[in-house]
Design an enzyme around this catalytic site. Structure first.
Site, short mmCIF file in Angstrom:
data_model
loop_
_atom_site.label_atom_id
_atom_site.label_comp_id
_atom_site.label_asym_id
_atom_site.label_seq_id
_atom_site.Cartn_x
_atom_site.Cartn_y
_atom_site.Cartn_z
CB THR A 1 0.21 52.41 -53.26
OG1 THR A 1 0.93 51.89 -53.02
CG2 THR A 1 -1.11 53.13 -52.44
CE1 TYR B 1 1.21 46.95 -50.64
CE2 TYR B 1 3.23 45.99 -49.62
CZ TYR B 1 2.55 47.23 -49.50
OH TYR B 1 2.83 48.43 -49.34
CG ASP C 1 -17.26 24.03 -57.34
OD1 ASP C 1 -16.40 24.30 -56.96
OD2 ASP C 1 -18.23 23.58 -57.44
CE LYS D 1 -4.95 48.61 -57.05
NZ LYS D 1 -5.36 48.05 -58.32
CD1 TRP E 1 2.30 41.15 -34.49
CD2 TRP E 1 2.17 39.61 -36.89
NE1 TRP E 1 2.85 41.49 -36.31
CE2 TRP E 1 2.70 40.84 -37.11
CE3 TRP E 1 2.17 38.43 -37.47
CZ2 TRP E 1 2.75 41.42 -38.08
CZ3 TRP E 1 2.90 38.60 -38.39
CH2 TRP E 1 2.82 40.49 -39.27
CB SER F 1 -11.45 48.36 -58.62
OG SER F 1 -9.87 48.57 -57.91
CG HIS G 1 6.45 43.89 -47.21
ND1 HIS G 1 5.67 45.10 -46.15
CD2 HIS G 1 6.01 44.45 -47.71
CE1 HIS G 1 5.05 45.91 -46.88
NE2 HIS G 1 5.76 45.59 -48.75
CG HIS H 1 9.83 48.72 -44.57
ND1 HIS H 1 8.91 48.54 -45.86
CD2 HIS H 1 9.33 47.19 -44.31
CE1 HIS H 1 7.97 48.12 -46.15
NE2 HIS H 1 8.03 47.34 -44.87
CG HIS H 2 8.39 45.18 -41.18
ND1 HIS H 2 7.56 45.64 -40.35
CD2 HIS H 2 8.69 45.41 -42.60
CE1 HIS H 2 6.71 45.70 -41.36
NE2 HIS H 2 6.62 45.22 -43.01
CG HIS I 1 -5.70 41.16 -31.23
ND1 HIS I 1 -6.99 41.56 -31.44
CD2 HIS I 1 -5.16 42.57 -32.09
CE1 HIS I 1 -7.03 42.57 -32.23
NE2 HIS I 1 -6.18 43.14 -32.53
NE ARG J 1 4.02 47.23 -31.88
CZ ARG J 1 4.05 46.42 -33.04
NH1 ARG J 1 5.11 46.99 -34.23
NH2 ARG J 1 3.52 44.85 -33.48
CD GLU K 1 -0.12 37.07 -43.79
OE1 GLU K 1 0.48 36.06 -45.09
OE2 GLU K 1 -1.11 37.39 -43.47
CB SER L 1 -5.84 26.11 -44.21
OG SER L 1 -6.02 26.76 -44.78
CB SER L 2 -2.44 30.63 -46.01
OG SER L 2 -3.41 31.03 -45.31
C1 HEM Z 1 2.50 52.67 -48.88
C2 HEM Z 1 2.23 51.18 -48.69
C3 HEM Z 1 3.56 50.85 -47.21
C4 HEM Z 1 4.47 51.67 -46.41
C5 HEM Z 1 5.23 52.72 -47.44
C6 HEM Z 1 4.45 50.42 -45.35
C7 HEM Z 1 5.64 51.03 -44.13
C8 HEM Z 1 5.84 50.44 -43.13
C9 HEM Z 1 7.45 50.57 -42.64
C10 HEM Z 1 8.36 51.72 -42.53
C11 HEM Z 1 6.96 49.64 -40.85
C12 HEM Z 1 7.74 49.49 -40.02
C13 HEM Z 1 7.82 50.30 -39.13
C14 HEM Z 1 8.57 50.37 -38.16
O1 HEM Z 1 7.84 48.63 -37.37
O2 HEM Z 1 9.19 51.17 -37.51
C15 HEM Z 1 5.29 49.37 -41.35
C16 HEM Z 1 4.86 47.80 -40.75
C17 HEM Z 1 3.34 48.00 -40.52
N1 HEM Z 1 2.41 47.78 -41.78
FE1 HEM Z 1 2.50 49.62 -43.38
N2 HEM Z 1 3.58 50.41 -45.06
C18 HEM Z 1 2.69 50.62 -46.25
C19 HEM Z 1 1.56 49.53 -46.51
C20 HEM Z 1 0.80 48.64 -45.65
C21 HEM Z 1 -0.12 47.93 -46.02
C22 HEM Z 1 -0.56 47.99 -47.03
C23 HEM Z 1 -0.33 46.84 -44.92
C24 HEM Z 1 -1.44 45.79 -44.49
C25 HEM Z 1 -2.80 45.79 -45.31
C26 HEM Z 1 0.48 47.26 -43.77
C27 HEM Z 1 1.14 47.17 -43.15
C28 HEM Z 1 1.58 47.04 -41.31
C29 HEM Z 1 1.89 46.60 -40.49
C30 HEM Z 1 1.44 44.92 -39.99
C31 HEM Z 1 3.17 46.73 -39.66
C32 HEM Z 1 3.41 46.81 -38.34
C33 HEM Z 1 4.04 45.12 -38.32
C34 HEM Z 1 4.65 45.00 -36.76
O3 HEM Z 1 5.79 45.28 -36.52
O4 HEM Z 1 3.89 44.39 -35.80
N3 HEM Z 1 1.98 48.43 -44.54
N4 HEM Z 1 5.19 49.39 -42.47
CU LIG Z 2 6.44 45.51 -45.33
#
Ligand code: HEM
Ligand SMILES: [Cu+2]
Lengths: 527, 191
Positions: A330, A259, A107, A333, A143, A270, A255, A304-305, A78, A452, A257, A171-172
């Site tokens: 952010t 963005y 093009d 914006k 994932w 916008s 990370h 931060h992950h 998924h 989770r 990714e 591809s990307s």
């Molecule tokens: C103000 C903006 C953001 C902050 C401060 C932020 C912060 C964080 C932090 C600290 C985590 C880790 C949490 C943990 O595992 O304990 C996290 C996880 C995640 N964030 Fe964000 N994030 C932000 C925006 C975004 C955006 C824009 C996206 C995607 C479009 C995103 C996608 C994700 C994903 C996919 C995870 C989880 C990854 C995983 O463990 O599977 N975040 N974020």
């Molecule tokens: Cu992140």
């Protein structure tokens, strides 16, 4: 440049070729854009079906429908399919359709590579999905495929997973090179960088991010491959390697990714907000700078992950503050979007509804992100449903709503037909309500401590899980309505004018709806 | 296609390859970074000899043992806690027994907590420098001779030394030994 077809196909003149080969050999940016978008929708349905399996299992505590092993495979596929198969290809499809028309180019710069970068994608996902039928089943390590789960303990199909990730990455990267070369070299005379539409800007920055981090992903899976088959010990502690290294390499890609999956959404939003507010966008240049600084900062926040893997205090603090810093651009914006709407003469057509919902719900996701960025708090939240709620808020009503908004906004241009506004609004309200019913309660069960990635949970989480599952099925079914609306629009409907929307501005609105197969063969003048 | 487009493609192509190799460069960078800063509690895997001094202070040493995965050997420290003085050499032992009925080979991997104590630990002798092969039912006392130097930060009153043993019977042992040596090469450079 697009002479590939001519040598094979005698009745090719200036319109598209006939039949299946049109799609197989096409080098036309509009055709390839369409292919990407349909492929993305197919993957959205496949990944969505897997989400339904997951949510059905979580409807009640205890094991009801699937085996835990299969649950893990669904969870892994998924995530991979939604990220690499649905969201990313949808944005590439939009870039294909829109970037050449927005910059006044005939093009994409490299049309044959464009064809290749699309057609290897279905192959990659065929390989990935076929692993479901292999001995030991599909990848089951999430994932994020942390080693040693994805090396020492992986099912044999991991090799196919690695192969498919390599293809997706290729591809990307090809897609990104194409976008950058097009934007940097094929703009109409007079279109300076700071006159480019924001969607083009957002994709330029996204493409640079892709160029920088997709090779790192390729490196990570290559190291896994070597550990599994060639006896190296990159991630194997017995041989002097280090599993924590895997997490660093992965999140160095991971990370940026996230963005990659949101910057094009910023661009889309916008455009739409400005059009339906009938006002020029507030703070154009600050929007560009905000996107650029978000992109640069995204390289220094990856850990931060990993707050809980055991880092020294200095590193925890650095990554905490760097992450919080991203909230500043952010916030700029979000402020600009709201300021654009302020005192505008707003109408609420479907694209605008999706765009406003994007601003509100993405901001909620940003706030939960800020909570997660607080290191000591993250020790409680990490690996709970709170994180699941956070990233689904930024990805579903964030990235995916922006894609839907873009489809409603530009489909009259693509097909020449208006979509059914009443059905569009119905689709919006169904999606809006159900997405919140699905994901908002996950904040609470996460804060209450539900971890989770488990197929079962303790009794106290039962009520909200039931609500969440109900929301998920409602959301899933609503997307069938989306398919219906799109098909209906493709087949007919009220004819669209060239400008389509009263407040719309930009080169793509100066050509016919639908546009000729080849547009801007002589570049327009931009003043 | 015009010249500037070709140039853009070239630059981007190089960047892609550059980033691919950068991802591999992260591996030694990570090791060097960790060793220089002692961040992940890894200790050098080669013998170092340091002059003893009398100016040390008293600290507590804790010994911890882990078995990786299903490693069936019995593996435990002979003494769990030791009161030592910094600047002096001590020897302690770990007891191992191969409880299976086949010959097996093990490799122990050390780690130190708190991690900023790692760079102050010198080992003259350690079973973790070598692979250990035991016959069925064979047992042994494996020695570690170590010294905690007097530069150990003052706020550290106790240090934990942890060893995890891995079953490497089915691995290419020479290859593994080479990789371990390769790692300690780095630490020689950075010390
Ligand atoms: C103000 C903006 C953001 C902050 C401060 C932020 C912060 C964080 C932090 C600290 C985590 C880790 C949490 C943990 O595992 O304990 C996290 C996880 C995640 N964030 Fe964000 N994030 C932000 C925006 C975004 C955006 C824009 C996206 C995607 C479009 C995103 C996608 C994700 C994903 C996919 C995870 C989880 C990854 C995983 O463990 O599977 N975040 N974020
Ligand atoms: Cu992140």
């Amino acid at each position: 440049m697009s002479a590939v077809i001519e040598s094979h196909d005698h009745d090719h003149h200036h319109g598209p070729a006939k039949g299946l080969t049109r799609w197989l050999f096409t080098t036309n940016h509009k055709d390839i854009g369409t292919l990407y978008l349909w492929f993305s929708f197919l993957m959205f349905l496949v990944g969505g079906a897997m989400a339904m399996v997951i949510r059905a299992e979580l409807f009640q505590p205890g094991m009801q429908i699937v085996q835990p092993e299969f649950y893990n495979q669904m969870l892994t596929l998924h995530g991979l399919i939604m990220i690499f198969g649905a969201v990313m290809p949808a944005f590439v499809g939009l870039a294909n359709w829109l970037v050449p028309m927005m910059v006044g180019a005939p093009d994409m710069a490299l049309p044959r590579m464009n064809n290749l970068s699309f057609w290897i994608l279905p192959f990659a996902f065929f390989v990935l999905l076929s692993s479901l039928f292999m001995e030991g089943g599909a990848p089951n390590f999430g994932w994020t495929f942390y080693a040693p789960l994805s090396t020492t303990y992986a099912p044999p199909s991991v090799t196919f997973f690695i192969f498919s990730v390599h293809i997706m990455g290729a591809s990307s990267i090809m897609g990104a090179i194409n976008v950058i070369v097009t934007i940097m070299n094929m703009r109409a005379p007079g279109m300076t960088l700071m006159k480019m539409p924001l969607f083009v800007w957002s994709w330029l920055i996204t493409a640079y991010l892709l160029i920088a981090v997709m090779p790192v992903l390729a490196g990570a899976v290559t190291m896994m491959l070597m550990d599994i088959h060639f006896g190296t010990s990159f991630f194997n502690a017995a041989g002097g390697g280090d599993p924590v290294l895997f997490q660093h390499v992965f999140w160095f890609f991971g990370h940026p990714e996230v963005y990659i999956m949101i910057l094009p959404a910023f661009g889309i939003t916008s455009h739409i907000i400005s059009t339906f507010s009938r006002k020029p966008l507030f703070g154009y240049s600050s929007m560009v700078w905000a996107m650029a600084s978000i992109a640069i900062l995204s390289f220094v926040v990856w850990a931060h992950h990993m707050f809980t893997v055991g880092m020294p205090l200095a590193a925890e603090l650095f990554f905490m503050w760097a992450t919080m810093l991203i909230a500043v651009p952010t916030g700029v914006k979000v402020f600009n979007w709201v300021a654009t709407m302020f005192k505008g003469s707003i109408t609420y057509e479907t694209p605008m509804l999706f765009a406003i919902a994007f601003v509100v719900l993405f901001t909620i996701g940003g706030f939960s992100g800020l909570m997660l960025a607080i290191t000591p708090a993250d020790f409680q939240y990490h690996d709970t449903y709170f994180v699941v709620a956070h990233f689904h808020y930024v990805l579903v009503p964030g990235a995916i709503f922006s894609i839907m908004a873009a489809v409603y906004y530009w489909i009259p241009k693509w097909t020449g037909n208006m979509y059914d506004e009443r059905l569009g609004r119905l689709h919006f309200w169904l999606s809006f309500v159900s997405v919140n019913v699905t994901f908002f309660p996950q904040h609470w069960i996460g804060l209450a401590g539900m971890p989770r990635r488990y197929p079962d949970y303790a009794l106290q989480f039962a009520d909200w899980n039931m609500v969440s599952t109900a929301g998920a099925f409602a959301f899933g079914l609503s997307q069938i309505l989306f398919l219906f609306i799109v098909l209906k629009t493709v087949r007919g409907g009220k004819k669209a004018t060239s400008q389509v929307w009263e407040g719309a501005e930009g080169l793509e609105w100066t050509v016919d709806s639908p546009p000729a197969y080849h547009t801007f063969t002589t570049p327009p003048k931009v003043s | 296609m015009n010249k500037s487009a070709k140039k853009t493609i070239k630059v981007l192509g190089f960047t892609v390859f550059g980033m691919f190799f950068f991802s591999f460069a992260l591996v030694p960078l990570y090791d060097v970074f960790c060793e220089v800063t002692g961040l992940n509690g890894k200790v050098a895997l080669e013998s170092t000899n340091i002059e003893e001094v009398d100016t040390g202070r008293e600290i507590k040493l804790q010994f911890i043992s882990h078995n990786n995965e299903e490693m069936p050997w019995i593996f435990k420290p002979s003494e769990e806690v030791l009161d030592v003085k910094t600047g002096k050499y001590y020897t302690t032992t770990f007891y191992v027994k191969n409880v299976t009925n086949k010959e097996m080979t093990a490799q122990a991997i050390p780690s130190v907590a708190p991690s900023n104590a790692a760079s102050h630990l010198s080992k003259l002798e350690c079973f973790c420098f070598n692979q250990q092969t035991l016959k069925p039912g064979e047992e042994a006392l494996l020695p570690v001779k170590f010294l905690v130097d007097t530069d150990l930060p003052n706020n550290i009153k106790s240090v934990a030394m942890s060893y995890t043993i891995f079953d490497i019977t089915d691995y290419d042992k020479q290859e593994l030994a080479m990789q371990m040596n390769h790692d300690s090469m780095h630490s020689e450079e950075s010390h």
